[in-house]
Design a protein around this motif. Structure first.
Motif, PDB file in Angstrom:
ATOM      1  N   ILE A  94       1.430   7.975   7.558  1.00  0.00           N
ATOM      2  CA  ILE A  94       1.016   5.423   7.565  1.00  0.00           C
ATOM      3  C   ILE A  94       2.088   5.864   8.085  1.00  0.00           C
ATOM      4  N   GLY A  95       2.489   3.935   8.460  1.00  0.00           N
ATOM      5  CA  GLY A  95       3.242   3.432   9.434  1.00  0.00           C
ATOM      6  C   GLY A  95       3.311   3.003  10.612  1.00  0.00           C
ATOM      7  N   PRO A  96       4.179   2.746  11.493  1.00  0.00           N
ATOM      8  CA  PRO A  96       3.868   2.034  12.636  1.00  0.00           C
ATOM      9  C   PRO A  96       2.895   2.844  13.832  1.00  0.00           C
ATOM     10  N   HIS A 129       5.538   9.210   5.799  1.00  0.00           N
ATOM     11  CA  HIS A 129       5.402   7.966   6.895  1.00  0.00           C
ATOM     12  C   HIS A 129       4.794   9.242   8.270  1.00  0.00           C
ATOM     13  N   VAL A 130       4.758   8.817   9.680  1.00  0.00           N
ATOM     14  CA  VAL A 130       4.533   9.339  10.897  1.00  0.00           C
ATOM     15  C   VAL A 130       5.751  10.063  11.256  1.00  0.00           C
ATOM     16  N   LYS A 131       6.638   9.240  11.230  1.00  0.00           N
ATOM     17  CA  LYS A 131       7.925  10.083  11.095  1.00  0.00           C
ATOM     18  C   LYS A 131       8.759  10.931  11.261  1.00  0.00           C
ATOM     19  N   ASP A 132       7.868  11.159   9.609  1.00  0.00           N
ATOM     20  CA  ASP A 132       7.722  12.612   9.346  1.00  0.00           C
ATOM     21  C   ASP A 132       7.171  13.627   9.366  1.00  0.00           C
ATOM     22  N   VAL A 133       6.108  13.359   9.907  1.00  0.00           N
ATOM     23  CA  VAL A 133       5.095  14.236  10.141  1.00  0.00           C
ATOM     24  C   VAL A 133       6.069  14.886  11.569  1.00  0.00           C
ATOM     25  N   ILE A 165       1.467  -1.873  -4.777  1.00  0.00           N
ATOM     26  CA  ILE A 165       2.954  -2.108  -3.891  1.00  0.00           C
ATOM     27  C   ILE A 165       2.251  -2.795  -2.939  1.00  0.00           C
ATOM     28  N   LEU A 166       1.501  -2.755  -1.987  1.00  0.00           N
ATOM     29  CA  LEU A 166       0.381  -3.497  -1.260  1.00  0.00           C
ATOM     30  C   LEU A 166       1.084  -4.480  -2.245  1.00  0.00           C
ATOM     31  N   TYR A 212       5.307  -0.368   3.890  1.00  0.00           N
ATOM     32  CA  TYR A 212       6.004  -1.773   4.620  1.00  0.00           C
ATOM     33  C   TYR A 212       5.933  -2.099   6.253  1.00  0.00           C
ATOM     34  N   ASP A 213       5.716  -0.825   6.612  1.00  0.00           N
ATOM     35  CA  ASP A 213       6.373  -0.122   7.975  1.00  0.00           C
ATOM     36  C   ASP A 213       4.397   0.329   8.726  1.00  0.00           C
ATOM     37  N   THR A 214       3.495   0.412   8.175  1.00  0.00           N
ATOM     38  CA  THR A 214       1.642   0.001   7.929  1.00  0.00           C
ATOM     39  C   THR A 214       1.993  -1.667   8.681  1.00  0.00           C
ATOM     40  N   VAL A 215       2.198  -2.688   7.322  1.00  0.00           N
ATOM     41  CA  VAL A 215       1.680  -3.424   7.319  1.00  0.00           C
ATOM     42  C   VAL A 215       2.380  -4.359   9.176  1.00  0.00           C
TER      43      VAL A 215
END
Length: 232
Positions: A94-96, A129-133, A165-166, A212-215
């Motif tokens: 998930i994420g941007p 999160h995509v940045k963690d990947v 959460i959403l 949050y970053d995904t949305v």
């Protein structure tokens, strides 16, 4: 799905061997790890686990079947060609979004925000999160002692927890509040191990921040109306 998965893995590892690269970092999927009905959800799912190919075949889960054979092909060819192979295994990312289109992982979130579904299923998933990947790939690439597989997962949530959460972050959207399965007990989330990456210094982004970053990314790319009141 299967031929490209196997042939793609084989071709890349062979090309890496011919180019005499020092290390190959292969991106697999949690789909290659946890699809096994005989494994108790009380047990930790770690890097030693593999999805059951017969189960994937019988349930026509060709995505997970393909992920297993793609990774196994990479390992087999790497051993044959003596390529230093390390594998990163993300859960749902998930994420941007980099791309303008919606992939399966992001649709999994979007459908609970745009009114296309009125209930959530009695199921669980892991999230990262995509940045963690991206960081996980760098860590295993740059650390000489790394070997084997590395699961990349921050949290494992039931869909009920996900939509909760959403709803707290974005109450303005028509987020479902009822489960489609009201007869059976809530399914327990899998316990995905993430210790190997933590040992390399990984500090995971909280799943709340990832959602949050995904949305906000979906809003920016025009997949959701931008409604005021969003907060982290």
């Amino acid at each position: 799905m299967l031929a490209p998965a196997m042939n793609g893995s084989r071709n890349v590892i062979i090309a890496a061997a011919e180019a005499k690269v020092r290390r190959v970092v292969f991106t697999s999927s949690i789909g290659a790890v946890y699809m096994d009905p005989s494994r108790s959800r009380d047990l930790v799912v770690d890097e030693s686990c593999w999805s059951d190919l017969e189960y994937c075949k019988n349930t026509k889960n060709w995505y997970c079947y393909g992920k297993v054979v793609a990774e196994q092909t990479a390992w087999n060819v790497a051993r044959e060609k003596r390529v230093d192979l390390v594998v990163v295994i993300p859960v749902i990312v998930i994420g941007p979004l980099l791309q303008s289109t919606i992939n399966g992982s992001i649709f999994h979130i979007l459908k609970y925000l745009n009114g296309s579904t009125q209930t959530y299923v009695n199921a669980t998933n892991g999230y990262v999160h995509v940045k963690d990947v991206a960081l996980a790939h760098i860590l295993v690439y740059e650390t000489p002692s790394c070997s084997g597989r590395y699961i990349c997962s921050e949290s494992s949530l039931h869909r009920g927890d996900l939509v909760e959460i959403l709803a707290k972050l974005f109450p303005q959207y028509p987020i479902p509040t009822k489960c489609s399965d009201e007869k059976n007990p809530r399914v327990k989330p899998y316990l995905f191990s993430n210790e190997k990456l933590k040992d390399l210094g990984m500090k995971y982004t909280p799943v709340k921040e990832g959602l949050y970053d995904t949305v906000t990314s979906l809003q920016e790319k025009g997949h959701l109306p931008f409604l005021t009141g969003s907060r982290l």
